[in-house]
Design a protein around this motif. Structure first.
Motif, PDB file in Angstrom:
ATOM      1  N   VAL A   1       7.867  52.659  35.281  1.00 45.96           N
ATOM      2  CA  VAL A   1       7.040  53.241  34.225  1.00 45.96           C
ATOM      3  C   VAL A   1       6.308  52.089  33.530  1.00 45.96           C
ATOM      4  O   VAL A   1       6.543  51.786  32.364  1.00 45.96           O
ATOM      5  N   PRO A   2       5.416  51.420  34.261  1.00 43.04           N
ATOM      6  CA  PRO A   2       4.809  50.198  33.717  1.00 43.04           C
ATOM      7  C   PRO A   2       4.020  50.410  32.424  1.00 43.04           C
ATOM      8  O   PRO A   2       3.923  49.483  31.614  1.00 43.04           O
ATOM      9  N   GLU A   3       3.523  51.601  32.212  1.00 48.53           N
ATOM     10  CA  GLU A   3       2.769  51.844  30.974  1.00 48.53           C
ATOM     11  C   GLU A   3       3.670  51.821  29.745  1.00 48.53           C
ATOM     12  O   GLU A   3       3.189  51.716  28.622  1.00 48.53           O
ATOM     13  N   CYS A   4       4.980  51.899  29.944  1.00 50.07           N
ATOM     14  CA  CYS A   4       5.944  51.838  28.837  1.00 50.07           C
ATOM     15  C   CYS A   4       6.703  50.513  28.805  1.00 50.07           C
ATOM     16  O   CYS A   4       7.616  50.344  27.996  1.00 50.07           O
ATOM     17  N   ALA A   5       6.342  49.609  29.686  1.00 50.96           N
ATOM     18  CA  ALA A   5       7.070  48.343  29.788  1.00 50.96           C
ATOM     19  C   ALA A   5       6.887  47.501  28.536  1.00 50.96           C
ATOM     20  O   ALA A   5       5.850  47.550  27.872  1.00 50.96           O
ATOM     21  N   VAL A   6       7.918  46.753  28.236  1.00 57.18           N
ATOM     22  CA  VAL A   6       7.897  45.772  27.155  1.00 57.18           C
ATOM     23  C   VAL A   6       8.191  44.416  27.791  1.00 57.18           C
ATOM     24  O   VAL A   6       8.704  44.346  28.904  1.00 57.18           O
ATOM     25  N   PRO A   7       7.866  43.340  27.099  1.00 60.59           N
ATOM     26  CA  PRO A   7       8.074  42.020  27.717  1.00 60.59           C
ATOM     27  C   PRO A   7       9.517  41.799  28.170  1.00 60.59           C
ATOM     28  O   PRO A   7      10.474  42.137  27.474  1.00 60.59           O
ATOM     29  N   LEU A   8       9.631  41.233  29.367  1.00 59.74           N
ATOM     30  CA  LEU A   8      10.930  40.891  29.936  1.00 59.74           C
ATOM     31  C   LEU A   8      11.413  39.549  29.395  1.00 59.74           C
ATOM     32  O   LEU A   8      10.595  38.663  29.144  1.00 59.74           O
ATOM     33  N   PRO A   9      12.721  39.401  29.272  1.00 60.01           N
ATOM     34  CA  PRO A   9      13.242  38.064  28.969  1.00 60.01           C
ATOM     35  C   PRO A   9      12.892  37.119  30.122  1.00 60.01           C
ATOM     36  O   PRO A   9      12.665  37.560  31.243  1.00 60.01           O
ATOM     37  N   GLU A  10      12.871  35.840  29.849  1.00 60.35           N
ATOM     38  CA  GLU A  10      12.552  34.863  30.886  1.00 60.35           C
ATOM     39  C   GLU A  10      13.616  34.820  31.971  1.00 60.35           C
ATOM     40  O   GLU A  10      13.306  34.543  33.130  1.00 60.35           O
ATOM     41  N   ARG A  11      14.880  35.059  31.582  1.00 70.23           N
ATOM     42  CA  ARG A  11      15.988  35.012  32.535  1.00 70.23           C
ATOM     43  C   ARG A  11      16.860  36.239  32.360  1.00 70.23           C
ATOM     44  O   ARG A  11      16.831  36.900  31.331  1.00 70.23           O
ATOM     45  N   GLU A  12      17.699  36.472  33.367  1.00 68.35           N
ATOM     46  CA  GLU A  12      18.535  37.665  33.356  1.00 68.35           C
ATOM     47  C   GLU A  12      19.923  37.432  32.759  1.00 68.35           C
ATOM     48  O   GLU A  12      20.364  38.183  31.911  1.00 68.35           O
ATOM     49  N   TRP A  13      20.640  36.438  33.180  1.00 70.22           N
ATOM     50  CA  TRP A  13      22.023  36.205  32.759  1.00 70.22           C
ATOM     51  C   TRP A  13      22.018  35.090  31.716  1.00 70.22           C
ATOM     52  O   TRP A  13      22.221  33.937  32.046  1.00 70.22           O
ATOM     53  N   VAL A  14      21.803  35.436  30.460  1.00 64.84           N
ATOM     54  CA  VAL A  14      21.639  34.446  29.398  1.00 64.84           C
ATOM     55  C   VAL A  14      22.921  34.349  28.582  1.00 64.84           C
ATOM     56  O   VAL A  14      23.498  35.363  28.193  1.00 64.84           O
ATOM     57  N   ARG A  15      23.335  33.133  28.289  1.00 65.97           N
ATOM     58  CA  ARG A  15      24.510  32.904  27.429  1.00 65.97           C
ATOM     59  C   ARG A  15      24.071  32.841  25.977  1.00 65.97           C
ATOM     60  O   ARG A  15      24.208  31.813  25.318  1.00 65.97           O
ATOM     61  N   GLU A  16      23.569  33.934  25.497  1.00 66.60           N
ATOM     62  CA  GLU A  16      23.127  34.018  24.099  1.00 66.60           C
ATOM     63  C   GLU A  16      24.354  33.906  23.199  1.00 66.60           C
ATOM     64  O   GLU A  16      25.363  34.571  23.418  1.00 66.60           O
TER      65      GLU A  16
END
Length: 168
Positions: free
Chosen positions: A66-81
């Motif tokens: 649903v690209p029309e509803c997409a929001v920015p992706l994080p730069e990486r997937e598995w982040v140690r936030e």
């Protein structure tokens, strides 16, 4: 042909998604000090990495289907936030985007672009995926010596699904 109950059913479906996200955010908020760094075993992802992975998965499938509803992706997937507050905000952001996309596609009758035969299947996949990681997170905490007491975590998780009077 649409029926009078279709709108109510859609709201129930979307409520299940909202409850799923609330459970994740509640689980995150209930972590003990150091809980974000817990792992089920050496080499396993940390609790923080599992939460950020769930956020990323929500958004990557959204961007593809649903690209029309997409929001920015994080730069990486598995982040140690290191901040539960940052993770919670990101989960709220991705949950809102998923909710909007599913509602939009169901109301329009438009098919998903790449995956899933129906928007509801996307939502069900996300709930199943997140339930899987919910269990992994609880296992990681148990392995780290911080198991949840069922009487404490139950009202924040299972009761959200089952209590008809649950206030969200």
């Amino acid at each position: 042909m649409a029926s009078a109950n279709d709108g109510k059913l859609l709201e129930v479906i979307l409520d299940s998604w909202d409850r799923n996200n609330l459970i994740l955010v509640n689980l995150l908020g209930a972590l003990p000090p150091g809980g974000l760094e817990a792992r089920a075993m050496s080499g396993s992802p940390t609790v923080a990495e599992m939460f950020t992975h769930m956020h990323f998965v929500r958004l990557i499938f959204l961007s593809e289907d649903v690209p029309e509803c997409a929001v920015p992706l994080p730069e990486r997937e598995w982040v140690r936030e290191g901040s539960a507050d940052v993770i919670a905000k990101e989960l709220e952001r991705s949950a809102g985007a998923v909710r909007h996309a599913v509602k939009s596609r169901i109301q329009s009758g438009e098919a998903m672009n790449l995956h899933y035969d129906h928007p509801l299947l996307y939502l069900q996949h996300m709930i199943w995926h997140e339930g899987y990681h919910h269990g992994q997170i609880k296992l990681a905490l148990k392995a780290a010596g911080h198991p949840f007491d069922d009487e404490v975590i139950g009202p924040l998780t299972w009761d959200i699904w089952m209590d008809k009077t649950q206030k969200r």
